[in-house]
Every structure is written in C-alpha cells, then in structure tokens.
Design an enzyme around this catalytic site. Structure first.
Site, mmCIF file in Angstrom:
data_model
loop_
_atom_site.group_PDB
_atom_site.id
_atom_site.type_symbol
_atom_site.label_atom_id
_atom_site.label_comp_id
_atom_site.label_asym_id
_atom_site.label_seq_id
_atom_site.Cartn_x
_atom_site.Cartn_y
_atom_site.Cartn_z
ATOM 1 N N ASP A 90 -5.902 -4.348 -8.734
ATOM 2 C CA ASP A 90 -5.219 -3.745 -9.957
ATOM 3 C C ASP A 90 -5.766 -3.913 -11.267
ATOM 4 O OD1 ASP A 90 -3.140 -2.897 -8.021
ATOM 5 O OD2 ASP A 90 -2.107 -5.032 -8.182
ATOM 6 N N LYS A 132 -9.424 -0.102 -11.166
ATOM 7 C CA LYS A 132 -10.866 0.547 -10.522
ATOM 8 C C LYS A 132 -10.904 2.190 -10.190
ATOM 9 C CE LYS A 132 -10.166 -1.907 -7.171
ATOM 10 N NZ LYS A 132 -8.999 -2.765 -7.568
ATOM 11 N N GLY A 150 -3.397 0.942 -3.768
ATOM 12 C CA GLY A 150 -2.831 1.849 -4.638
ATOM 13 C C GLY A 150 -3.572 2.297 -5.795
ATOM 14 N N HIS A 151 -3.897 3.330 -5.857
ATOM 15 C CA HIS A 151 -4.849 3.675 -7.062
ATOM 16 C C HIS A 151 -4.378 5.081 -7.966
ATOM 17 C CE1 HIS A 151 -7.136 4.746 -3.365
ATOM 18 N NE2 HIS A 151 -7.295 5.839 -3.779
ATOM 19 N N GLN A 178 -8.902 -3.628 -3.532
ATOM 20 C CA GLN A 178 -8.352 -4.876 -4.136
ATOM 21 C C GLN A 178 -9.347 -5.563 -4.770
ATOM 22 O OE1 GLN A 178 -8.086 -4.112 -0.117
ATOM 23 N NE2 GLN A 178 -6.335 -2.945 -0.699
HETATM 24 P P1 IMP Z 1 -1.976 -6.776 2.587
HETATM 25 O O1 IMP Z 1 -3.413 -6.298 2.176
HETATM 26 O O2 IMP Z 1 -1.274 -5.731 2.400
HETATM 27 O O3 IMP Z 1 -2.256 -7.463 3.874
HETATM 28 O O4 IMP Z 1 -1.881 -7.955 1.357
HETATM 29 C C1 IMP Z 1 -2.675 -9.101 1.389
HETATM 30 C C2 IMP Z 1 -2.395 -9.658 -0.151
HETATM 31 O O5 IMP Z 1 -3.376 -8.636 -0.883
HETATM 32 C C3 IMP Z 1 -1.099 -9.484 -0.830
HETATM 33 O O6 IMP Z 1 -1.227 -10.720 -1.794
HETATM 34 C C4 IMP Z 1 -1.045 -8.211 -1.590
HETATM 35 O O7 IMP Z 1 -0.283 -8.058 -2.611
HETATM 36 C C5 IMP Z 1 -2.486 -8.055 -2.111
HETATM 37 N N1 IMP Z 1 -2.936 -6.651 -2.111
HETATM 38 C C6 IMP Z 1 -3.205 -5.817 -1.194
HETATM 39 N N2 IMP Z 1 -3.443 -4.577 -1.581
HETATM 40 C C7 IMP Z 1 -3.603 -4.607 -3.012
HETATM 41 C C8 IMP Z 1 -4.065 -3.800 -4.244
HETATM 42 O O8 IMP Z 1 -4.380 -2.711 -4.043
HETATM 43 N N3 IMP Z 1 -3.793 -4.353 -5.148
HETATM 44 C C9 IMP Z 1 -3.276 -5.849 -5.635
HETATM 45 N N4 IMP Z 1 -2.987 -6.641 -4.567
HETATM 46 C C10 IMP Z 1 -3.115 -5.933 -3.408
#
Ligand code: IMP
Length: 441
Positions: A12, A15, A39-40, A227
């Site tokens: 977040d 990017k 999410g973007h 991420q």
């Molecule tokens: P997962 O990727 O859904 O398995 O989540 C694992 C961790 O990564 C959690 O803490 C999520 O909140 C975080 N996370 C996954 N994708 C994003 C993103 O696009 N932005 C911020 N945090 C993310």
C-alpha cells in the site's frame, strides 16, 4: 532494459500510481508474484480503477502479464477483465502457463487456518484470497497450474490427487462440512471452462520466452511487485507476511527473465511518507494511545482502508530501519516517495530514525519479528510543511515543494543513499513531481 517496481514497506505504498506513471514508457507490464490480494488503484482522467489481479498497465493499453511467480484466481481474472471491457477498455492480459491456480478450497482453507491461528495470535490478517494455501500446494508439488487448465486429462489427474486430501483436512482436522469447493467433478467442469476461455482468448504464454522475445523485439518491460518488502516471506516480518517474495530478486524467478536482465535494469523502491499496515503483527512506530487521533487523521487524509478488504489500516511514522533493510534487500537504484500531501498541515512530522534494543542503538531490522516487536523507535522530529496545491507543485517541479517537505525527502534520500525519481503529492498521475524517469537512465 527493465524497470522493477517494489514496495519498500508493508504494501500500500502507492505502487499502482508509480507503475502507471513510469509504465507510460513501457510496452509490457508483468507482475511476478502474489495474486488477487494485491489491491491497486489507478486514476486515469478522473476515473478510478480498482484492480486486484490484472496488472494496472492494462488500463493504459499496455500488455499486462501475470508471470509464473503469480497465483491466479481465474474467477477474479475474468471478473476484472469483463468489468474493464464494460467500461470500454480492451485489456491485453497474458497469463503464464507455469503460474499456479487458486482453487475455491484454497480460499476456504485460508479462512479456517486464520481462525485457528488467531487463538495463538499467529494469524497474519490475510486477505482471505487463498494465497498462502496455493503457494503451499506449489511448494508441496500438488498444485494446479494454468497450463493444466488447458489439458483436461492433466487437470483431472491433478484434482483427483489433491482434492481428497483437502477434503479430509477440512472435514477431519477442522470439522468442516465440505461443499462444492471440495468436489472433483464440479471443480473439473468449472476450471476446464476457465482453461478454454484462457486459450480461446489467446492469453496463455510461456512467460519467460514471451518477455524475452518482446525485449528482443525492442519493447520495454516493467516488472511490477505486489505487497512490500516487510511482507516478503523471506525478508519480511514472518509469520505476519504474505506467502511470496515481493523483493526484486523474485522479479527474475517469477517471470523467467534472468537475474542479469533484471539486474542490468533499474529497481525503484516505492516509499510512503508514513507507514500503514493492514494486517497483524508488531509495528514499532505505530501511532497508538495518545496519538490515536493523529492516526485517525492520517487514515482519513490518506484513505487508509484496504483496497481488497476495506479494512481500516493501522498507521505509524516512517520507519527508517525498515527502509534501510529494504534498500539492501532490493538494491534500489531509485525511490518514489508518495503521499507527501497527506502529512501537509501537521505541526511536526516524526520518523523512526533507529531502534533501541537491549540498550543498543540499531539501524536495520532484527531478523526475527519478536525482536522487532521489542524495538523502541528513536524518533527524529521534522518541522511540518504547510498545505500546498499538488498540481501546481507537480507542474513547477521540486523547488515548488515547501522547504520542510524537501528537507524530509532529502533526509530519506541521504539515509538510503538513493535518489528520489518521483514524489507523489496527490492520487492522480499529474500530481507527481518527476525528477527522473528510470527508463531514460
Ligand atoms: P495474504 O497475502 O492474503 O496471505 O495476507 C498475508 C499478509 O499480507 C496480511 O498481513 C495481509 O494484510 C498482507 N497483504 C497482502 N496483500 C496486501 C496488499 O496488497 N497490501 C497490503 N497488505 C497486504
């Protein structure tokens, strides 16, 4: 030459906007890890596009590639493509045959394991998209790949092996009542149909060959990380991480381009001027207690709510040890510092310059998250900067930024020994002070 865009913090960082800005000079934008957890938001001419899987360049007429390091949920893929088509766009999206497929049981198991882990405070606060369980199956050599969807015989074989195990896990270990998500025949029909659509639309590629051919043809390629570095399964705050490697090294592994190709290019680290965190785990510079009002203010100004989940994000001051760690792990050649506008109007702005740990002052992150949680930030306080007109500043250039904001930026550049190529002063592409385009290095 490639340009790789990487998150330096906890995701977040904005990017999407940086990819959108510098991606203008690219013909192809390839994602190398993650799935529909990413999410973007891209703003084009006042229209906002929220995507979670399709590479954001696809809204600008670029070819978007989901590399072999991604995990692909075909349902999300087609939902996003169809929604873009309904808005009059014609996205060109390619998917690596080697990419792994997220199946419905992965999502079910993601949710249930998070529930169980929460009893021991080990839940990562996942997006619930089935990301972890899909990468688990990839590593366990029982995954289903995009290429398998195109070959019904192989698809059935893979499902017949994996699904009974998943069903047993769900029913016998977790006491669930398995539905269609665990039914081989139903999954086979649904996923074979996705495979047909992928093939009919000419979307499947051998990503490494495809990208190398495009480069040979003189096209420019951008590699888009999802991420951020502190969510990296190796370099992040394990176990509160995602299940892939957002760091730049994986831009090679996750696309099939060689590390030398990626390394000869640019690696731009995207930094948000403060911190936010959507998931669980420690956060030394978090604004809590007496600072909760300030956190709330920044959350509102910065729109700090999860793009995928809508969850309010936790907020903290910029954490320099985290950024030093990211600069080393990724080998940044440039930075993009975002959201400077969000902090405008504050009397003072703090940064965690170092940590105190057991009486020592340290400048990078400890390797274990528990030790990181023990770190007390050593803050530096900067004068706040006044509100400014983002478009006017972007048009006039760096010197038009308030002096205090420039001091802040120069501090970060000097600590990381890396120049800022872009400074984000608002959500739109035109609200960016561009100092250097990495494709023109
Ligand atoms: P997962 O990727 O859904 O398995 O989540 C694992 C961790 O990564 C959690 O803490 C999520 O909140 C975080 N996370 C996954 N994708 C994003 C993103 O696009 N932005 C911020 N945090 C993310």
């Amino acid at each position: 030459m490639t340009v790789t865009i990487v998150g330096s913090q906890l995701g977040d960082e904005g990017k999407g906007g940086v990819v959108d800005l510098f991606g203008d000079a690219a013909d192809v934008i390839a994602r190398y890890q993650g799935g529909d957890n990413a999410g973007h938001t891209v703003v084009v001419g006042g229209d906002e596009y929220k995507l979670s899987l399709v590479p954001s360049g696809a809204v600008r007429g670029k070819t978007g590639v989901l590399g072999n390091g991604c995990v692909v949920n075909p349902e999300t893929l087609f939902e996003e493509i169809d929604a873009l088509r309904e808005r009059g766009l014609d996205p060109d999206v390619r998917v690596a045959r080697r990419a792994h497929v997220i199946l419905p049981y992965h999502r079910v198991l993601d949710g249930i394991e998070e529930d169980v882990k929460s009893d021991a405070d080990l839940d990562a606060g996942t997006t619930g998209r089935g990301i972890g369980p899909t990468y688990e199956d990839k590593a366990g050599r029982r995954g289903v790949r995009v290429g398998d969807l195109l070959d019904p015989e192989v698809l059935r074989e893979r499902l017949e092996y994996a699904v009974p195990q998943k069903r047993a896990l769900y029913e016998d270990v977790y006491g669930g009542d398995a539905g269609e998500e665990f039914d081989v025949d139903a999954l086979f029909e649904q996923y074979r149909a996705y495979g047909e659509r992928i093939r009919n639309e000419g979307m499947d590629v051998n990503a490494g060959d495809y990208l190398a051919d495009r480069i040979d043809d003189g096209d420019t390629v951008m590699l888009e990380g999802a991420q951020g570095t502190s969510l990296d399964i190796d370099h992040g705050v394990y176990p509160y991480v995602t299940s892939s490697n957002p760091t730049a090294g994986y831009a090679a592994t996750g696309t099939g381009l060689g590390p030398t190709t990626v390394g000869q290019g640019e690696v731009v680290g995207v930094v948000k001027a403060y911190l936010s965190r959507v998931g669980t785990g420690p956060l030394p510079t978090e604004l809590t207690g007496d600072d909760e009002d300030l956190a709330e203010y920044i959350r509102e100004e910065g729109g700090e709510y999860g793009t995928v989940t809508g969850r309010p994000r936790r907020v903290g001051w910029l954490d320099l040890p985290m950024l030093r760690h990211a600069a080393r792990a990724n080998g940044f050649t440039g930075l993009a510092i975002n959201h400077l506008d969000v902090l405008a109007g504050l009397d003072e702005v703090k940064v965690g310059h170092a940590y105190e740990l057991d009486g020592d002052t340290i400048y990078s992150m400890p390797a274990t998250t528990e030790r990181w949680g023990d770190c007390e930030p050593v803050f530096r306080t900067f004068d706040g900067w006044p509100e400014f007109d983002p478009e006017a500043v972007a048009a006039e250039g760096y010197e038009a930024l308030p002096e205090q904001a420039r001091e802040y930026v120069e501090y970060v550049e000097s600590e990381l020994d890396t120049a800022a190529y872009a400074l984000g002063v608002g959500p739109g592409r035109e609200e960016t002070v561009v100092q250097q385009n990495p494709f023109e290095q």
